[in-house]
Design a protein around this motif. Structure first.
Motif, PDB file in Angstrom:
ATOM      1  N   VAL A 112     108.753 -21.138 -62.538  1.00 41.21           N
ATOM      2  CA  VAL A 112     110.010 -20.690 -63.133  1.00 41.21           C
ATOM      3  C   VAL A 112     111.197 -20.996 -62.233  1.00 41.21           C
ATOM      4  O   VAL A 112     112.194 -21.584 -62.662  1.00 41.21           O
ATOM      5  N   LYS A 117     105.641 -20.793 -66.121  1.00 44.66           N
ATOM      6  CA  LYS A 117     106.000 -20.784 -67.536  1.00 44.66           C
ATOM      7  C   LYS A 117     105.311 -21.942 -68.237  1.00 44.66           C
ATOM      8  O   LYS A 117     105.297 -23.059 -67.718  1.00 44.66           O
ATOM      9  N   SER A 119     104.617 -16.882 -70.138  1.00 46.52           N
ATOM     10  CA  SER A 119     104.695 -16.914 -68.678  1.00 46.52           C
ATOM     11  C   SER A 119     103.706 -15.937 -68.067  1.00 46.52           C
ATOM     12  O   SER A 119     103.289 -14.961 -68.710  1.00 46.52           O
TER      13      SER A 119
END
Length: 351
Positions: free
Chosen positions: A156, A179, A271
């Motif tokens: 991320v 993610k 995620s």
């Protein structure tokens, strides 16, 4: 757990996709393996076939194929499903392949040289004992459709300089978030992490392999050590280097209520938070014993790849070929991971 790296073999596919030409007479002293692809679904997409060493074939293992062949969608649609491996040396092989129904496989890119959601694969690889000069007939049935998209991801928050630095400390707790991200190269539904409890025996009882009282999960994540020249790792009984990994623990707290201890349930998420387990393991495959896992005394310093594996054998890792492309490289796929000594004057922590 090396990837199915086919970059060096991709050049050979041009002639193979065009058709099966008769090999010159002087080559017929070598063996040939030839047959037909048997499809359980529509003839849509190119079929790729590979000959692996006996202990390197998917879906159980991953390795570098010794031979590659292909059958184009045009030929399959016309009813011509023939394939041929020429100049095959006498040896034991395993035949495996897949139908790229979505058209997103790319044998020149490491993480794309594998089947994804919607593609067709065999139930298992086929063992072949090839004799000198033999013409060995064999068919390959592609009867199982892959359900899961590849566990493609990016971290991320990218680290400064494109490198995540961790330490070999046995006490430091570090986490980062990944993610699911197709990066515009995967077709079909948007990538997701399909979180589910592991159940290797299929008996409905979730697994707890290490006996820590916490159920094992899919997908699995780990850091894989990439030794540089001069860096040593344990060897197996044939002198081959072991795989060295640092396990990562997904934070399953948000999903446990939905899973309810039921291995048949799954939760699709975008995620996951991953905790680094400050312990390295060597993994060796030994005949008659299977996988032997040994905890090492310290986490090796050096470069690592971040891997994800799903319950169908699909994988993704960073950094990968998408991040190294000379044209339109994807920065999110070029992130590197490095372990340094805890006493070193270097930044540590999560990205």
């Amino acid at each position: 757990m090396s990837s199915i790296s086919l970059r060096a073999l991709a050049v050979a596919l041009g002639a193979v996709l065009a058709g099966c030409s008769e090999p010159p007479t002087e080559l017929r002293r070598e063996a040939r393996v030839e047959g037909h692809v048997r499809l359980a679904g529509p003839a849509r997409g190119d079929a790729y076939l590979f000959l692996f060493a006996p202990d390197e074939a998917p879906p159980e293992k991953r390795g570098v194929p010794r031979h590659v062949a292909a059958v184009s969608e045009v030929r399959l649609a016309s009813g011509d499903a023939r394939f041929r491996f020429s100049e095959v040396g006498p040896d034991v092989y395993r035949l495996w392949g897949f139908l790229d129904a979505n058209g997103d496989a790319d044998l020149t890119v490491d993480v794309l040289a594998q089947p994804g959601a919607g593609d067709w694969v065999p139930e298992s690889s086929v063992e072949l004992n090839v004799q000198p000069g033999q013409v060995l007939p064999v068919d390959l049935g592609l009867s199982r459709r892959v359900k899961r998209p590849l566990p493609a991801f990016q971290v991320v928050d990218q680290a400064e300089g494109g490198v995540v630095e961790l330490t070999d400390s046995a006490t430091e707790i570090v986490s980062f978030t990944v993610k699911s991200e197709g990066s515009g190269v995967l077709r079909g539904d948007a990538p997701r992490f399909f979180v589910r409890l592991a159940d290797a025996e299929g008996d409905g009882t979730p697994d707890d392999v290490n006996g820590d009282g916490v159920f094992d999960l899919w997908p699995q994540f780990f850091l894989r050590f990439v030794p540089r020249p001069g860096q040593t790792v344990p060897l197996d009984n044939r002198g081959r280097p072991a795989q060295v990994i640092v396990p990562l623990l997904p934070n399953a707290t948000p999903f446990l209520a939905s899973l309810g201890g039921d291995a048949s349930r799954e939760v699709a998420v975008e995620s996951l938070q991953l905790f680094v387990i400050p312990s390295a393991q060597s993994i060796i495959e030994e005949p008659g014993k299977g996988r032997v896992v040994t905890t090492l005394g310290a986490v090796p310093v050096g470069e690592y790849e971040l891997w994800a594996l799903n319950d169908e054998g699909g994988f993704w890792f960073v950094p990968n070929g998408l991040g190294r492309r000379t044209v339109d490289p994807l920065p999110g796929q070029a992130l590197r991971f490095r372990v340094v000594h805890a006493s070193a004057d270097a930044g540590t922590g999560s990205p």
